[in-house]
Write a protein that holds these residues in place. Structure first.
Motif, PDB file in Angstrom:
ATOM      1  N   GLU A 136      45.484  38.689  45.935  1.00 51.92           N
ATOM      2  CA  GLU A 136      44.376  37.440  46.918  1.00 51.92           C
ATOM      3  C   GLU A 136      44.305  35.965  46.905  1.00 51.92           C
ATOM      4  O   GLU A 136      44.927  35.035  47.732  1.00 51.92           O
ATOM      5  CB  GLU A 136      43.369  38.189  47.189  1.00 51.92           C
ATOM      6  CG  GLU A 136      43.123  38.117  48.395  1.00 51.92           C
ATOM      7  CD  GLU A 136      42.247  38.621  49.483  1.00 51.92           C
ATOM      8  OE1 GLU A 136      41.267  39.043  49.708  1.00 51.92           O
ATOM      9  OE2 GLU A 136      40.956  37.261  49.117  1.00 51.92           O
ATOM     10  N   GLU A 137      44.128  36.359  45.751  1.00 52.51           N
ATOM     11  CA  GLU A 137      43.542  34.933  44.905  1.00 52.51           C
ATOM     12  C   GLU A 137      44.929  33.882  44.734  1.00 52.51           C
ATOM     13  O   GLU A 137      45.163  32.431  45.141  1.00 52.51           O
ATOM     14  CB  GLU A 137      43.348  34.774  43.468  1.00 52.51           C
ATOM     15  CG  GLU A 137      41.769  34.940  43.348  1.00 52.51           C
ATOM     16  CD  GLU A 137      40.669  33.724  44.412  1.00 52.51           C
ATOM     17  OE1 GLU A 137      41.281  32.405  43.894  1.00 52.51           O
ATOM     18  OE2 GLU A 137      40.166  33.781  44.997  1.00 52.51           O
ATOM     19  N   LEU A 174      41.396  45.388  40.836  1.00 54.31           N
ATOM     20  CA  LEU A 174      41.305  44.100  39.905  1.00 54.31           C
ATOM     21  C   LEU A 174      42.073  43.390  40.551  1.00 54.31           C
ATOM     22  O   LEU A 174      42.780  42.241  40.406  1.00 54.31           O
ATOM     23  CB  LEU A 174      41.249  44.591  38.571  1.00 54.31           C
ATOM     24  CG  LEU A 174      39.544  44.397  38.725  1.00 54.31           C
ATOM     25  CD1 LEU A 174      39.767  45.319  36.856  1.00 54.31           C
ATOM     26  CD2 LEU A 174      38.774  43.954  38.270  1.00 54.31           C
ATOM     27  N   MET A 185      37.239  38.598  36.194  1.00 52.99           N
ATOM     28  CA  MET A 185      38.966  38.895  35.755  1.00 52.99           C
ATOM     29  C   MET A 185      39.128  38.230  34.616  1.00 52.99           C
ATOM     30  O   MET A 185      39.836  38.769  33.954  1.00 52.99           O
ATOM     31  CB  MET A 185      39.251  38.563  37.409  1.00 52.99           C
ATOM     32  CG  MET A 185      38.717  39.755  38.225  1.00 52.99           C
ATOM     33  SD  MET A 185      39.842  39.150  39.749  1.00 52.99           S
ATOM     34  CE  MET A 185      39.410  38.222  40.908  1.00 52.99           C
ATOM     35  N   VAL A 232      45.073  45.097  36.398  1.00 52.35           N
ATOM     36  CA  VAL A 232      44.797  43.912  35.145  1.00 52.35           C
ATOM     37  C   VAL A 232      45.551  43.697  33.211  1.00 52.35           C
ATOM     38  O   VAL A 232      45.437  42.693  32.845  1.00 52.35           O
ATOM     39  CB  VAL A 232      44.450  42.488  35.672  1.00 52.35           C
ATOM     40  CG1 VAL A 232      44.286  42.391  37.027  1.00 52.35           C
ATOM     41  CG2 VAL A 232      42.561  43.091  34.890  1.00 52.35           C
ATOM     42  N   ASP A 233      45.275  44.898  32.903  1.00 50.33           N
ATOM     43  CA  ASP A 233      44.845  44.951  31.201  1.00 50.33           C
ATOM     44  C   ASP A 233      46.189  45.236  30.873  1.00 50.33           C
ATOM     45  O   ASP A 233      46.166  45.047  29.377  1.00 50.33           O
ATOM     46  CB  ASP A 233      43.852  45.403  30.734  1.00 50.33           C
ATOM     47  CG  ASP A 233      43.750  47.072  30.922  1.00 50.33           C
ATOM     48  OD1 ASP A 233      44.467  47.456  32.253  1.00 50.33           O
ATOM     49  OD2 ASP A 233      43.407  47.261  30.170  1.00 50.33           O
ATOM     50  N   ALA A 279      42.563  53.903  45.523  1.00 46.86           N
ATOM     51  CA  ALA A 279      42.855  54.185  43.722  1.00 46.86           C
ATOM     52  C   ALA A 279      43.287  55.176  43.199  1.00 46.86           C
ATOM     53  O   ALA A 279      44.303  55.627  42.441  1.00 46.86           O
ATOM     54  CB  ALA A 279      41.765  54.009  43.110  1.00 46.86           C
ATOM     55  N   ARG A 300      33.550  37.300  45.457  1.00 45.52           N
ATOM     56  CA  ARG A 300      34.869  37.389  46.127  1.00 45.52           C
ATOM     57  C   ARG A 300      34.184  36.840  47.300  1.00 45.52           C
ATOM     58  O   ARG A 300      35.568  36.321  48.350  1.00 45.52           O
ATOM     59  CB  ARG A 300      35.864  38.218  45.447  1.00 45.52           C
ATOM     60  CG  ARG A 300      35.613  38.909  45.287  1.00 45.52           C
ATOM     61  CD  ARG A 300      36.853  40.291  45.001  1.00 45.52           C
ATOM     62  NE  ARG A 300      37.867  39.258  45.620  1.00 45.52           N
ATOM     63  CZ  ARG A 300      38.547  40.309  47.181  1.00 45.52           C
ATOM     64  NH1 ARG A 300      37.786  42.134  46.992  1.00 45.52           N
ATOM     65  NH2 ARG A 300      39.514  40.500  46.920  1.00 45.52           N
ATOM     66  N   TRP A 338      37.065  59.314  45.194  1.00 48.19           N
ATOM     67  CA  TRP A 338      37.226  58.200  44.144  1.00 48.19           C
ATOM     68  C   TRP A 338      35.789  57.437  44.341  1.00 48.19           C
ATOM     69  O   TRP A 338      35.166  57.401  42.822  1.00 48.19           O
ATOM     70  CB  TRP A 338      38.427  57.055  43.881  1.00 48.19           C
ATOM     71  CG  TRP A 338      39.286  57.552  43.226  1.00 48.19           C
ATOM     72  CD1 TRP A 338      40.223  57.954  44.182  1.00 48.19           C
ATOM     73  CD2 TRP A 338      39.710  57.799  41.921  1.00 48.19           C
ATOM     74  NE1 TRP A 338      40.922  58.615  42.929  1.00 48.19           N
ATOM     75  CE2 TRP A 338      40.908  58.165  42.060  1.00 48.19           C
ATOM     76  CE3 TRP A 338      38.781  57.156  40.959  1.00 48.19           C
ATOM     77  CZ2 TRP A 338      40.947  58.457  40.855  1.00 48.19           C
ATOM     78  CZ3 TRP A 338      39.535  56.758  39.708  1.00 48.19           C
ATOM     79  CH2 TRP A 338      40.465  57.850  39.352  1.00 48.19           C
ATOM     80  N   TYR A 352      43.819  44.034  43.161  1.00 49.93           N
ATOM     81  CA  TYR A 352      44.275  43.492  44.526  1.00 49.93           C
ATOM     82  C   TYR A 352      43.225  42.042  44.424  1.00 49.93           C
ATOM     83  O   TYR A 352      43.985  40.788  45.559  1.00 49.93           O
ATOM     84  CB  TYR A 352      43.102  44.106  45.088  1.00 49.93           C
ATOM     85  CG  TYR A 352      43.039  43.936  46.738  1.00 49.93           C
ATOM     86  CD1 TYR A 352      43.337  43.758  47.283  1.00 49.93           C
ATOM     87  CD2 TYR A 352      40.921  44.002  46.492  1.00 49.93           C
ATOM     88  CE1 TYR A 352      42.897  43.568  48.956  1.00 49.93           C
ATOM     89  CE2 TYR A 352      40.426  43.966  47.577  1.00 49.93           C
ATOM     90  CZ  TYR A 352      41.567  43.697  48.870  1.00 49.93           C
ATOM     91  OH  TYR A 352      40.959  43.674  49.698  1.00 49.93           O
ATOM     92  N   ALA A 353      42.196  41.821  43.755  1.00 57.80           N
ATOM     93  CA  ALA A 353      41.451  40.707  43.805  1.00 57.80           C
ATOM     94  C   ALA A 353      42.381  39.145  43.792  1.00 57.80           C
ATOM     95  O   ALA A 353      42.980  37.950  43.741  1.00 57.80           O
ATOM     96  CB  ALA A 353      40.602  40.895  43.117  1.00 57.80           C
ATOM     97  N   VAL A 354      43.077  39.826  41.869  1.00 57.91           N
ATOM     98  CA  VAL A 354      43.904  38.330  41.909  1.00 57.91           C
ATOM     99  C   VAL A 354      45.173  37.884  42.728  1.00 57.91           C
ATOM    100  O   VAL A 354      45.367  37.001  42.859  1.00 57.91           O
ATOM    101  CB  VAL A 354      45.047  39.387  40.314  1.00 57.91           C
ATOM    102  CG1 VAL A 354      45.541  38.481  39.703  1.00 57.91           C
ATOM    103  CG2 VAL A 354      43.304  39.331  39.451  1.00 57.91           C
ATOM    104  N   LEU A 360      48.558  50.448  37.662  1.00 56.29           N
ATOM    105  CA  LEU A 360      47.804  49.952  36.707  1.00 56.29           C
ATOM    106  C   LEU A 360      47.109  48.815  36.156  1.00 56.29           C
ATOM    107  O   LEU A 360      47.739  47.830  37.749  1.00 56.29           O
ATOM    108  CB  LEU A 360      48.401  49.846  35.346  1.00 56.29           C
ATOM    109  CG  LEU A 360      49.029  51.407  35.077  1.00 56.29           C
ATOM    110  CD1 LEU A 360      49.601  51.032  33.805  1.00 56.29           C
ATOM    111  CD2 LEU A 360      48.033  52.473  35.150  1.00 56.29           C
ATOM    112  N   GLY A 394      41.911  42.924  27.738  1.00 53.49           N
ATOM    113  CA  GLY A 394      43.663  43.695  27.975  1.00 53.49           C
ATOM    114  C   GLY A 394      44.821  43.360  26.327  1.00 53.49           C
ATOM    115  O   GLY A 394      44.907  43.499  25.902  1.00 53.49           O
TER     116      GLY A 394
END
Lengths: 275, 271, 202
Positions: free
Chosen positions: A124-125, A118, C96, A84-85, A150, C83, C45, A120-122, A82, C103
């Protein structure tokens, strides 16, 4: 229009802003917010707050990384499917920093496999930062933090493929999992990996319990995340949640006693917003 | 005894395939007793006021179609036999509305339901719970076009249901297999209102969802394929779910047997 | 029996069998199926996102409905591509952060009502064995999830142990239901192979 169910007028907002029944919701959120704020503030300033006790199986994270280091094979981390929310994904973020730092420290390859762009991006950071903090920015390989698909089962197939080809020694799965939980845990088990699985998805937990070496049940993933990171905000939040649980337990006891001695009483339900 | 823990899983697969094939080719016709929960669910739909408008949300994809298709079909039959107006669509489950479109078209023809007046398909809209919030204040504005890409505001049924609120809809029927699903409909649309929430649930999520049934937040639940079989009987349309119960019963016995054998092996090994 | 000549059904059948070959062991046929599926899913997708998110947002929300405020949301979303620009990658954190904030806010706004209902539903009269079991189960399971209480304390540990048993029983129930669900999935495939592909009508 005859088929309309024109039953009731639109509800009048309480105090002009709250929709019907939501005052108590707001009060609870506010109350919890205050407790969290107090605990976080105390944790930040080094004052005493209740300590989170060690969670069984958590030391297995370091054991798993150690074994992967000895074998010279990668550690895989999967943050659920799922976005990031979802709070479970946020718990995964809390753990990934610790795992990535350990991997950076011991020069063990760290693979993070993602199903949602999302996280994935977080991740990586977070991983980049973890390698930087360990003084190993050169060892960070962005290609090891992967977005696979996805689509749930395409993602699952891809992870199984990576398990088969890259033969990781450890597999850590923390987050929100659905049907893929069993497939991933079972494949990992067949491969002889040391596996740690944690999720709050009740239907998937049995598969983690059965196929993983260690499992974190439900809310333990949030506590584990706070325990490992020692980050004041997370730590204070978990402690505050314990307080809320004590309050809830007391409410349930009072509610059950009232229901037994005075079945018609609605006092407590009324206080709780009529739910 | 330890060998019981090491039964070759391929043997299990082979036995299962044989059992499935045998029960498909030679049905046993085992009886399926209707549970109180299935009756409660059937009654919850049956007892809605005449001419009610119901929203049916097929929140699933082909992966869960085996269990949820028979439920959806039976739900459509029950709603049309009762003469309810049907708004069909979902958010975020594109393939669910495609499956539902193929299903509702012949059934609507059977009951002479007129598209746009007696039933409408708004398709699948992106946004999940955010979309639900929009539809709660302005259904036509949130949907914009229907399943066929025609402007949705022109249809009488949508003009009669400007918002997804208790003034306009009597029940939300959700076929649920993940997120967003029934819980989001509960949170945004039905919680604290008179709108009934009836859920067709995949077997896997039944334990989780049962808590919502016990608390009264779900007014009814069709619990997995077994629940689907019971519901089909109540609606008087025996179908795929009922047909599958022979196989499911035999498989359940087989799984239980192997769990017992495996545990005997485990316990004796420990000693 | 009348084996179908529909190429779509043949394709489904071959793919299903190719995936099931994994049950014997990992093999090239499974890997081909896996890669085909991954490729298809990626394309799917991409198309899905375009027609269900990007196109409706631009054509319907902004174009047809004139809801120009969505332009701001689109710009915010596009910031995530920063990014890929190392010197400006910090900008990508804003969308983000927005999403995480949404959320959290959503959870805080909409979940209390749902679980308050669950709490009041647990106000059971302690006059039957079933209700007493429910009551004991709720309290003991809550204690199991107290993370600041020392489980070494015999009273707390004992209560938490009872909670653990409740959890294990619940997981057993979940396990049984999930296993049956999986079999149902298999049954769906088997039915497709036997009835649609091989044309058995019984």
């Amino acid at each position: 229009m005859m088929w309309l169910l024109a039953q009731e007028q639109a509800p009048v907002p309480t105090l002009g802003i709250f929709s019907a029944g939501s005052v108590i919701d707001f009060a609870i959120v506010l109350g919890l917010g205050v407790i969290i704020w107090v605990m976080v503030a105390r944790a930040r300033t080094g004052r005493k707050i209740p300590e989170i006790k060690k969670i069984a199986g958590l030391e297995a994270v370091d054991e798993a990384i150690g074994r992967a280091t000895e074998m010279g094979r990668p550690v895989v981390f999967i943050p659920g499917i799922l976005s990031v929310d979802n709070p479970q994904t946020l718990a995964a973020f809390g753990m990934v920093s610790h795992i990535a730092r350990q991997c950076a420290r011991y020069d063990t390859r760290f693979l993070a496999l993602n199903c949602d762009p999302l996280p994935y991006a977080v991740i990586e950071e977070i991983t980049r930062q973890a390698y930087l903090e360990e003084g190993r920015p050169d060892a960070f390989n962005p290609d090891d933090i992967r977005f696979l698909s996805a689509e749930q089962f395409a993602f699952t197939g891809a992870v199984i493929g990576i398990f088969e080809r890259e033969r990781p020694a450890a597999n850590i799965m923390i987050g929100a999992f659905y049907a893929e939980a069993m497939m991933l845990a079972e494949t990992g088990s067949f491969q002889g990996m040391i596996q740690i699985g944690g999720t709050a998805m009740t239907a998937q937990l049995p598969f983690f319990v059965a196929a993983c070496d260690y499992s974190l049940i439900g809310e333990e993933i949030y506590a584990a995340s706070a325990y490992l990171s020692k980050e004041p905000v997370m730590y204070g939040t978990v402690v505050a949640q314990d307080w809320l649980k004590i309050v809830l337990a007391l409410i349930i006891v009072v509610g059950a006693v009232l229901a037994t001695v005075s079945p018609d009483s609605t006092v407590l339900r009324d206080i709780l917003g009529g739910y | 005894m330890e060998r019981l823990m090491k039964i070759d899983r391929r043997l299990l697969y082979l036995i299962s395939v044989a059992l499935v094939a045998v029960t498909i080719f030679m049905p046993l016709g085992l009886p399926v007793k209707v549970s109180p929960l299935a009756v409660q669910t059937y009654d919850a739909i049956q007892n809605l006021p005449d001419n009610s408008v119901v929203l049916i949300a097929p929140m699933y994809d082909p992966g869960a179609a085996g269990e949820l298709n028979p439920m959806l079909k039976a739900m459509l039959y029950q709603c049309m036999e009762r003469g309810y107006k049907i708004i069909l669509g979902n958010t975020n489950w594109t393939l669910g509305v495609a499956i539902a479109h193929d299903m509702i078209t012949p059934i609507a023809a059977e009951f002479n339901y007129v598209y746009g007046t007696d039933y409408i398909e708004f398709g699948s809209k992106p946004g999940g719970s955010v979309w639900m919030q929009s539809a709660q204040t302005d259904l036509a504005g949130a949907a914009i076009v229907d399943f066929n890409n025609d402007p949705i505001g022109q249809f009488p049924l949508i003009q009669a249901v400007p918002r997804l609120t208790q003034e306009y809809i009597a029940a939300v029927l959700v076929l649920d297999c993940g997120t967003p699903g029934a819980v989001e409909w509960l949170q945004i649309i039905t919680q604290g209102t008179s709108i009934k929430l009836i859920v067709g649930e995949i077997q896997m999520s039944v334990p989780d969802s049962m808590t919502y049934v016990q608390s009264g937040q779900y007014n009814g639940m069709i619990a997995g394929s077994r629940g689907g079989a019971e519901y089909e009987q109540l609606v008087g349309r025996p179908g795929a779910a009922l047909k599958s119960q022979d196989t499911m019963s035999v498989i359940a016995l087989m799984v239980a047997l192997f769990i017992v054998l495996g545990n005997i092996g485990y316990v004796t090994r420990k000693r | 029996m009348h084996i179908t000549s529909d190429p779509g059904i043949w394709c489904q059948a071959i793919c299903t069998l190719a995936v099931y070959t994994y049950l014997y062991k990992d093999n090239p046929i499974f890997r081909i199926a896996e890669n085909v599926f991954l490729g298809l899913a990626t394309t799917y997708w991409f198309v899905y996102s375009f027609f269900n998110y990007i196109k409706p947002a631009i054509v319907e929300w902004i174009g047809t409905n004139g809801q120009y405020h969505y332009v701001l949301a689109i710009i915010l979303g596009l910031l995530i591509f920063f990014r890929y620009v190392p010197s400006l990658s910090w900008i990508a954190r804003y969308p983000m952060s927005f999403w995480v904030g949404y959320g959290t806010g959503y959870t805080l706004a909409f979940t209390p009502a749902v679980w308050l209902n669950q709490i009041t539903a647990s106000f059971v009269a302690l006059n039957s064995l079933q209700n007493i079991l429910i009551f004991v189960g709720i309290l003991c399971t809550l204690v199991y999830f107290f993370f600041t209480l020392a489980k070494e304390n015999p009273v707390v540990g004992g209560i938490a142990e009872v909670g653990k048993w409740y959890i294990m029983i619940a997981l057993g129930s979940a396990f049984g239901n999930t296993v049956l669900y999986r079999w149902n999935l298999f049954l769906g495939r088997a039915n497709m192979l036997i009835t649609q592909w091989l044309g058995y009508t019984g």
